[in-house]
Structure formats: C-alpha cells, structure tokens
Design a protein around this motif. Structure first.
Motif, short mmCIF file in Angstrom:
data_model
loop_
_atom_site.label_atom_id
_atom_site.label_comp_id
_atom_site.label_asym_id
_atom_site.label_seq_id
_atom_site.Cartn_x
_atom_site.Cartn_y
_atom_site.Cartn_z
N ALA A 103 0.81 -1.22 0.00
CA ALA A 103 0.00 0.00 0.00
C ALA A 103 0.84 1.27 0.00
O ALA A 103 0.34 2.34 -0.36
CB ALA A 103 -0.96 0.01 1.19
N PHE A 104 2.12 1.19 0.36
CA PHE A 104 2.94 2.40 0.38
C PHE A 104 2.99 3.05 -1.00
O PHE A 104 2.78 4.25 -1.13
CB PHE A 104 4.36 2.13 0.88
N GLY A 105 3.28 2.27 -2.04
CA GLY A 105 3.34 2.82 -3.39
C GLY A 105 2.01 3.42 -3.82
O GLY A 105 1.97 4.47 -4.47
N THR A 106 0.93 2.77 -3.42
CA THR A 106 -0.41 3.28 -3.77
C THR A 106 -0.67 4.61 -3.08
O THR A 106 -1.12 5.57 -3.71
CB THR A 106 -1.49 2.25 -3.36
N ILE A 107 -0.41 4.66 -1.78
CA ILE A 107 -0.63 5.90 -1.03
C ILE A 107 0.28 7.01 -1.56
O ILE A 107 -0.15 8.15 -1.72
CB ILE A 107 -0.42 5.69 0.48
N PHE A 108 1.53 6.67 -1.86
CA PHE A 108 2.44 7.68 -2.40
C PHE A 108 1.91 8.21 -3.73
O PHE A 108 1.96 9.41 -3.99
CB PHE A 108 3.86 7.12 -2.58
N THR A 109 1.37 7.35 -4.56
CA THR A 109 0.81 7.78 -5.84
C THR A 109 -0.38 8.73 -5.62
O THR A 109 -0.51 9.74 -6.32
CB THR A 109 0.39 6.58 -6.70
N ARG A 124 7.94 4.70 -9.14
CA ARG A 124 7.82 3.32 -8.68
C ARG A 124 8.17 3.24 -7.20
O ARG A 124 8.80 2.29 -6.75
CB ARG A 124 8.73 2.41 -9.51
N ALA A 125 7.77 4.24 -6.42
CA ALA A 125 8.05 4.24 -4.98
C ALA A 125 7.58 2.91 -4.39
O ALA A 125 6.54 2.38 -4.76
CB ALA A 125 7.35 5.41 -4.30
N THR A 126 8.38 2.40 -3.48
CA THR A 126 8.07 1.10 -2.89
C THR A 126 8.55 1.06 -1.45
O THR A 126 9.31 1.93 -1.01
CB THR A 126 8.73 -0.04 -3.71
N ALA A 127 8.10 0.05 -0.71
CA ALA A 127 8.53 -0.13 0.68
C ALA A 127 8.43 -1.59 1.05
O ALA A 127 7.68 -2.35 0.44
CB ALA A 127 7.67 0.71 1.61
N GLY A 128 9.20 -1.96 2.05
CA GLY A 128 9.18 -3.34 2.53
C GLY A 128 9.85 -3.46 3.88
O GLY A 128 10.24 -2.46 4.49
N VAL A 129 9.99 -4.70 4.31
CA VAL A 129 10.61 -5.01 5.59
C VAL A 129 11.66 -6.09 5.36
O VAL A 129 11.43 -7.04 4.60
CB VAL A 129 9.55 -5.53 6.60
N ALA A 130 12.80 -5.95 6.04
CA ALA A 130 13.84 -6.98 6.02
C ALA A 130 14.58 -6.93 7.36
O ALA A 130 14.92 -5.84 7.84
CB ALA A 130 14.83 -6.74 4.88
N PHE A 136 12.24 2.07 2.61
CA PHE A 136 11.40 2.87 1.73
C PHE A 136 12.24 3.40 0.59
O PHE A 136 13.33 3.93 0.81
CB PHE A 136 10.79 4.05 2.49
N ALA A 137 11.75 3.29 -0.64
CA ALA A 137 12.42 3.82 -1.83
C ALA A 137 11.56 4.95 -2.39
O ALA A 137 10.43 4.72 -2.84
CB ALA A 137 12.62 2.73 -2.88
N LEU A 138 12.11 6.17 -2.36
CA LEU A 138 11.40 7.36 -2.82
C LEU A 138 12.05 7.89 -4.09
O LEU A 138 13.24 7.68 -4.32
CB LEU A 138 11.45 8.46 -1.76
#
Length: 180
Positions: A103-109, A124-130, A136-138
């Motif tokens: 949902a991060f990319g969607t909300i950013f859009t 193509r903003a994206t986010a994840g966990v590791a 977060f990629a902005l």
C-alpha cells in the motif's frame, strides 16, 4: 480518521538515508538533505547517510548491511525509482525485502497525484521489511521526498499516531526470525 494521541509518549527511531545517484555528492544532495532535515525536525535520529551510484548490487548490499544493524530501525532511499535504464533502486530494494508494504506505493501515488497530476504514474516508490527494519524507496526529487515524509512517513513513524503506526509494530517485525 488519523490523529495524534497526546496521552502517549513520542518514541524516536533511527533512520538511515541513502541517496542513489551517479552524479550527486553530499554538497548538492538536495533530496537527501530534505530527508535528513525532516527526520531531525521530527525528533528522530539520522543513523547514517550514504550516496551510492545506480548499481543494483551496491544498493542491495548497503540496504542489507543497514537492515542487519541494531542501530538502524528504518532506511529511506531517494533516487533511482524511475523508468530509465539506470533506475535500479526498486529492484535492489526488492532483492532485500522479506515482505513488501504494497500500500505504500499506492498511497504515495495518491499523494503525488494531488501535487503533480498524472506525472505520478512514472514513480515506482516502494517499501518493505527486512531483518526487522523498514525500507522505503522514494523518487529523487526534493518535492517527492517532502511529500512522502510530510504526508506518510512523519505520521507512520510517530508512535502516537492513531489508529496505528509503523513504530508500534516494530518489535514484532522480526518475530519469525526468533521462533525456534
């Protein structure tokens, strides 16, 4: 509706900032500086700051290294999320993610659409966990970094934010790694 619960105490987190660029230095890294300034103004700590070229393996290695450090709770990168051949930040992030925050990319859009209209489709903003760390990629523009921080991350990195936030679930992000 979201709100701040003033009965709860603010919990600062440690955030590493990565700028991905073939030609920027700390002296002219406006997007990275936007993030550093906002992180500090919000009461969080800048755990580290680096600039790397648009090289997928180097980006992924830095993300992995930071995600394995107890001194880093979150990583925010800027740059390399576009559509050109050198834009490999999203791929590097996905090489590292255990889980994607879809949902991060969607909300950013949605946030971007309000500012730049249909040009938001190019991000193509994206986010994840590791390793129990948020990533977060902005996009590489200062405006995109301001929008992502002010409209999303500022709130989600505030333990007092309701109905929920990223900080309150941080202790459980790596629970699968602790199971025996």
């Amino acid at each position: 509706m979201s709100r701040i619960d003033d009965t709860k105490k603010f919990v600062p987190i440690r955030i590493a900032v990565l700028t991905v660029s073939d030609n920027r230095s700390l002296a002219d890294d406006k997007s990275g500086q936007v993030l550093v300034d906002r992180i500090a103004a919000a009461g969080h700590t800048v755990a580290d700051r680096q600039i790397l070229p648009d090289e997928r393996d180097q980006i992924a290695a830095q993300l992995r290294a930071w995600s394995e450090m107890a001194e880093v709770d979150a990583i925010v990168s800027t740059g390399g999320t576009g559509l050109t051949g050198r834009d490999v930040t999203v791929e590097a992030h996905r090489d590292v993610y255990e889980k994607e925050i879809d949902a991060f990319g969607t909300i950013f859009t949605i946030v971007s659409m309000q500012k730049i209209g249909t040009s938001a489709v190019q991000s193509r903003a994206t986010a994840g966990v590791a390793n129990g760390t948020y990533l977060f990629a902005l996009p590489g523009s200062p405006g995109a970094c301001k929008d992502a921080w002010d409209e999303i991350l500022l709130k989600q990195f505030d333990y007092r934010h309701r109905p929920c936030n990223f900080v309150e679930i941080m202790p459980r992000l790596d629970e699968h790694l602790r199971r025996k």
